[in-house]
Design a protein around this motif. Sequence first.
Motif, PDB file in Angstrom:
ATOM      1  N   GLU A  60      56.098  44.174  35.465  1.00 48.68           N
ATOM      2  CA  GLU A  60      55.730  42.788  35.756  1.00 48.68           C
ATOM      3  C   GLU A  60      55.291  42.635  37.208  1.00 48.68           C
ATOM      4  O   GLU A  60      54.348  41.894  37.505  1.00 48.68           O
ATOM      5  N   LEU A  61      55.965  43.329  38.118  1.00 46.70           N
ATOM      6  CA  LEU A  61      55.588  43.280  39.531  1.00 46.70           C
ATOM      7  C   LEU A  61      54.194  43.868  39.741  1.00 46.70           C
ATOM      8  O   LEU A  61      53.402  43.336  40.521  1.00 46.70           O
ATOM      9  N   LEU A  62      53.880  44.941  39.034  1.00 46.49           N
ATOM     10  CA  LEU A  62      52.550  45.539  39.126  1.00 46.49           C
ATOM     11  C   LEU A  62      51.478  44.543  38.679  1.00 46.49           C
ATOM     12  O   LEU A  62      50.460  44.371  39.345  1.00 46.49           O
ATOM     13  N   GLU A  63      51.714  43.894  37.565  1.00 46.54           N
ATOM     14  CA  GLU A  63      50.738  42.911  37.066  1.00 46.54           C
ATOM     15  C   GLU A  63      50.583  41.747  38.037  1.00 46.54           C
ATOM     16  O   GLU A  63      49.471  41.256  38.256  1.00 46.54           O
ATOM     17  N   ALA A  64      51.676  41.299  38.647  1.00 46.31           N
ATOM     18  CA  ALA A  64      51.610  40.207  39.620  1.00 46.31           C
ATOM     19  C   ALA A  64      50.797  40.621  40.848  1.00 46.31           C
ATOM     20  O   ALA A  64      50.005  39.834  41.379  1.00 46.31           O
ATOM     21  N   CYS A  65      50.970  41.871  41.287  1.00 46.38           N
ATOM     22  CA  CYS A  65      50.199  42.373  42.430  1.00 46.38           C
ATOM     23  C   CYS A  65      48.710  42.451  42.092  1.00 46.38           C
ATOM     24  O   CYS A  65      47.858  42.086  42.911  1.00 46.38           O
ATOM     25  N   LYS A  66      48.400  42.921  40.901  1.00 44.86           N
ATOM     26  CA  LYS A  66      46.996  42.995  40.479  1.00 44.86           C
ATOM     27  C   LYS A  66      46.371  41.608  40.441  1.00 44.86           C
ATOM     28  O   LYS A  66      45.234  41.409  40.876  1.00 44.86           O
ATOM     29  N   LYS A  67      47.116  40.636  39.916  1.00 42.59           N
ATOM     30  CA  LYS A  67      46.617  39.262  39.827  1.00 42.59           C
ATOM     31  C   LYS A  67      46.405  38.669  41.227  1.00 42.59           C
ATOM     32  O   LYS A  67      45.398  38.006  41.481  1.00 42.59           O
ATOM     33  N   ALA A  68      47.339  38.946  42.132  1.00 44.51           N
ATOM     34  CA  ALA A  68      47.215  38.440  43.505  1.00 44.51           C
ATOM     35  C   ALA A  68      45.967  39.015  44.178  1.00 44.51           C
ATOM     36  O   ALA A  68      45.231  38.279  44.853  1.00 44.51           O
ATOM     37  N   ARG A  69      45.715  40.318  43.998  1.00 43.52           N
ATOM     38  CA  ARG A  69      44.529  40.930  44.568  1.00 43.52           C
ATOM     39  C   ARG A  69      43.260  40.293  43.995  1.00 43.52           C
ATOM     40  O   ARG A  69      42.293  40.048  44.712  1.00 43.52           O
ATOM     41  N   GLU A  70      43.295  40.036  42.685  1.00 46.24           N
ATOM     42  CA  GLU A  70      42.146  39.409  42.032  1.00 46.24           C
ATOM     43  C   GLU A  70      41.895  38.004  42.615  1.00 46.24           C
ATOM     44  O   GLU A  70      40.758  37.647  42.912  1.00 46.24           O
ATOM     45  N   LEU A  71      42.954  37.238  42.780  1.00 43.25           N
ATOM     46  CA  LEU A  71      42.822  35.893  43.312  1.00 43.25           C
ATOM     47  C   LEU A  71      42.366  35.878  44.770  1.00 43.25           C
ATOM     48  O   LEU A  71      41.678  34.954  45.216  1.00 43.25           O
ATOM     49  N   LEU A  72      42.728  36.918  45.511  1.00 48.82           N
ATOM     50  CA  LEU A  72      42.330  37.030  46.901  1.00 48.82           C
ATOM     51  C   LEU A  72      40.929  37.633  47.057  1.00 48.82           C
ATOM     52  O   LEU A  72      40.402  37.722  48.152  1.00 48.82           O
ATOM     53  N   GLY A  73      40.340  38.054  45.938  1.00 46.32           N
ATOM     54  CA  GLY A  73      38.997  38.615  45.952  1.00 46.32           C
ATOM     55  C   GLY A  73      38.917  40.015  46.517  1.00 46.32           C
ATOM     56  O   GLY A  73      37.902  40.420  47.056  1.00 46.32           O
ATOM     57  N   GLU A  74      39.990  40.770  46.368  1.00 43.22           N
ATOM     58  CA  GLU A  74      39.997  42.155  46.863  1.00 43.22           C
ATOM     59  C   GLU A  74      39.699  43.121  45.756  1.00 43.22           C
ATOM     60  O   GLU A  74      39.976  42.975  44.651  1.00 43.22           O
TER      61      GLU A  74
END
Length: 67
Positions: free
Chosen positions: A53-67
């Motif tokens: 779940e932490l991995l998915e949250a990190c991926k989503k955060a990167r996506e939202l930050l446009g990285e």
Amino acid sequence: MKHTPGPWKAEIKPSMGRLMIHGFDNNAVCKMASVRSLEENKANACLIVAAPELLEACKKARELLGE
């Protein structure tokens, strides 16, 4: 890099001195000797179980930050 998808679950067996984390298919993801207190082992197990779940949250955060 591949990993075992979640959900993961913990199996703590203090009498046997071990902590195991199982993946969705019940295969072992992690095995640890239980050398700490039961309370600390439970805390470590919760953190390890949350890894997918932490991995998915990190991926989503990167996506939202446009990285």
